[in-house]
Design a protein around this motif. Sequence first.
Motif, short mmCIF file in Angstrom:
data_model
loop_
_atom_site.label_atom_id
_atom_site.label_comp_id
_atom_site.label_asym_id
_atom_site.label_seq_id
_atom_site.Cartn_x
_atom_site.Cartn_y
_atom_site.Cartn_z
N MET A 265 0.82 -1.21 0.00
CA MET A 265 0.00 0.00 0.00
C MET A 265 0.85 1.26 0.00
SD MET A 265 -3.08 -1.26 2.51
CE MET A 265 -4.34 -0.06 2.02
N VAL A 266 1.97 1.24 0.73
CA VAL A 266 2.87 2.40 0.75
C VAL A 266 3.55 2.55 -0.61
CG1 VAL A 266 5.02 3.28 1.73
CG2 VAL A 266 3.22 2.41 3.24
N THR A 267 4.08 1.45 -1.15
CA THR A 267 4.78 1.49 -2.44
C THR A 267 3.87 1.97 -3.56
OG1 THR A 267 6.24 -0.31 -1.76
CG2 THR A 267 6.03 0.08 -4.13
N HIS A 268 2.61 1.54 -3.55
CA HIS A 268 1.68 1.88 -4.63
C HIS A 268 0.75 3.04 -4.27
CE1 HIS A 268 3.03 -2.16 -5.72
NE2 HIS A 268 2.87 -1.72 -6.95
N ASP A 269 1.03 3.72 -3.15
CA ASP A 269 0.25 4.87 -2.71
C ASP A 269 -1.26 4.59 -2.68
OD1 ASP A 269 0.03 7.44 -1.70
OD2 ASP A 269 -0.22 8.33 -3.69
N LEU A 270 -1.61 3.43 -2.14
CA LEU A 270 -3.02 3.07 -1.99
C LEU A 270 -3.52 3.54 -0.63
CD1 LEU A 270 -3.36 -0.64 -3.19
CD2 LEU A 270 -4.37 1.39 -4.22
N PRO A 271 -4.47 4.45 -0.60
CA PRO A 271 -4.99 4.90 0.69
C PRO A 271 -5.83 3.84 1.40
CG PRO A 271 -6.15 6.00 -1.10
CD PRO A 271 -5.06 5.17 -1.72
N SER A 272 -6.44 2.96 0.61
CA SER A 272 -7.26 1.89 1.18
C SER A 272 -7.46 0.82 0.12
CB SER A 272 -8.62 2.43 1.63
OG SER A 272 -9.31 3.01 0.54
N SER A 273 -7.84 -0.35 0.59
CA SER A 273 -8.09 -1.45 -0.34
C SER A 273 -9.16 -2.38 0.22
CB SER A 273 -6.81 -2.23 -0.60
OG SER A 273 -7.05 -3.26 -1.53
N PRO A 274 -10.11 -2.79 -0.63
CA PRO A 274 -11.10 -3.76 -0.17
C PRO A 274 -10.45 -5.13 0.07
CG PRO A 274 -11.87 -2.62 -2.14
CD PRO A 274 -10.42 -2.29 -1.97
N ILE A 275 -10.85 -5.76 1.14
CA ILE A 275 -10.43 -7.12 1.44
C ILE A 275 -11.66 -8.00 1.18
CG2 ILE A 275 -9.52 -8.67 3.20
CD1 ILE A 275 -7.63 -6.33 2.37
N THR A 276 -11.47 -9.01 0.32
CA THR A 276 -12.59 -9.84 -0.10
C THR A 276 -12.26 -11.32 0.01
OG1 THR A 276 -11.91 -9.93 -2.43
CG2 THR A 276 -13.35 -8.10 -1.78
N THR A 277 -13.30 -12.12 0.06
CA THR A 277 -13.14 -13.57 -0.03
C THR A 277 -12.78 -13.91 -1.47
OG1 THR A 277 -15.47 -13.89 -0.53
CG2 THR A 277 -14.82 -13.96 1.81
N SER A 278 -12.45 -15.17 -1.73
CA SER A 278 -12.07 -15.57 -3.09
C SER A 278 -13.21 -15.43 -4.09
CB SER A 278 -11.51 -16.99 -3.10
OG SER A 278 -12.46 -17.89 -2.58
N ASP A 279 -14.45 -15.39 -3.61
CA ASP A 279 -15.57 -15.17 -4.53
C ASP A 279 -15.99 -13.70 -4.58
OD1 ASP A 279 -16.70 -15.11 -2.00
OD2 ASP A 279 -18.32 -16.49 -2.47
N GLY A 280 -15.15 -12.80 -4.07
CA GLY A 280 -15.36 -11.37 -4.22
C GLY A 280 -16.24 -10.71 -3.18
N ARG A 281 -16.64 -11.42 -2.15
CA ARG A 281 -17.50 -10.82 -1.11
C ARG A 281 -16.67 -9.98 -0.14
NH1 ARG A 281 -22.43 -13.50 -1.65
NH2 ARG A 281 -22.20 -15.50 -2.72
N LEU A 282 -17.20 -8.82 0.17
CA LEU A 282 -16.50 -7.87 1.03
C LEU A 282 -16.33 -8.39 2.45
CD1 LEU A 282 -15.34 -4.96 1.32
CD2 LEU A 282 -17.66 -4.25 1.99
N VAL A 283 -15.08 -8.34 2.92
CA VAL A 283 -14.76 -8.63 4.32
C VAL A 283 -14.66 -7.31 5.07
CG1 VAL A 283 -12.99 -9.53 5.89
CG2 VAL A 283 -13.59 -10.79 3.80
N GLY A 284 -13.99 -6.32 4.45
CA GLY A 284 -13.81 -5.01 5.05
C GLY A 284 -12.90 -4.16 4.20
#
Length: 147
Positions: free
Chosen positions: A106-125
């Motif tokens: 996230m620091v290297t790619h300047d990502l302020p946030s990123s969705p965390i998902t299960t392998s089928d794309g469902r949002l974890v947080g």
Amino acid sequence: MDGKLDWLAAGLPTEGSNAQLPRAGTVARRDVPTCRMDELLGPVRERVREAGWDACVVVNDERVVFGLLREAQLERDGDESIERVMRPGPSTFRPHVPIAEMAAFMVTHDLPSSPITTSDGRLVGLLRREDAVHAAHELHAGKEQTP
């Protein structure tokens, strides 16, 4: 039959020496605001700001991630649809990714946030960069103190 990676990707509990290490899924904030593509931006922006956030994850009824609204998208005209203003297909990460790896990425790619998902794309947080960096720093500091 699902394998070990599917188990890990779903964020299910693990055992062993690495089980207690913080991972993306344990640090991600589950209270992130969500919205649907057919909503208008104005009411969504108001809801996001009232909740103290600067991001919103666009999901369907099954909580599958379709897009992301960050500050720039939230500033757009309130009469526009979420589908029109969202960042479609955001990069997502699985819950089992070690937090130090996530923080570095996230620091290297300047990502302020990123969705965390299960392998089928469902949002974890939503994992915020500052949360990932803080957790990685605490992990590193704890390792230095261990004899």
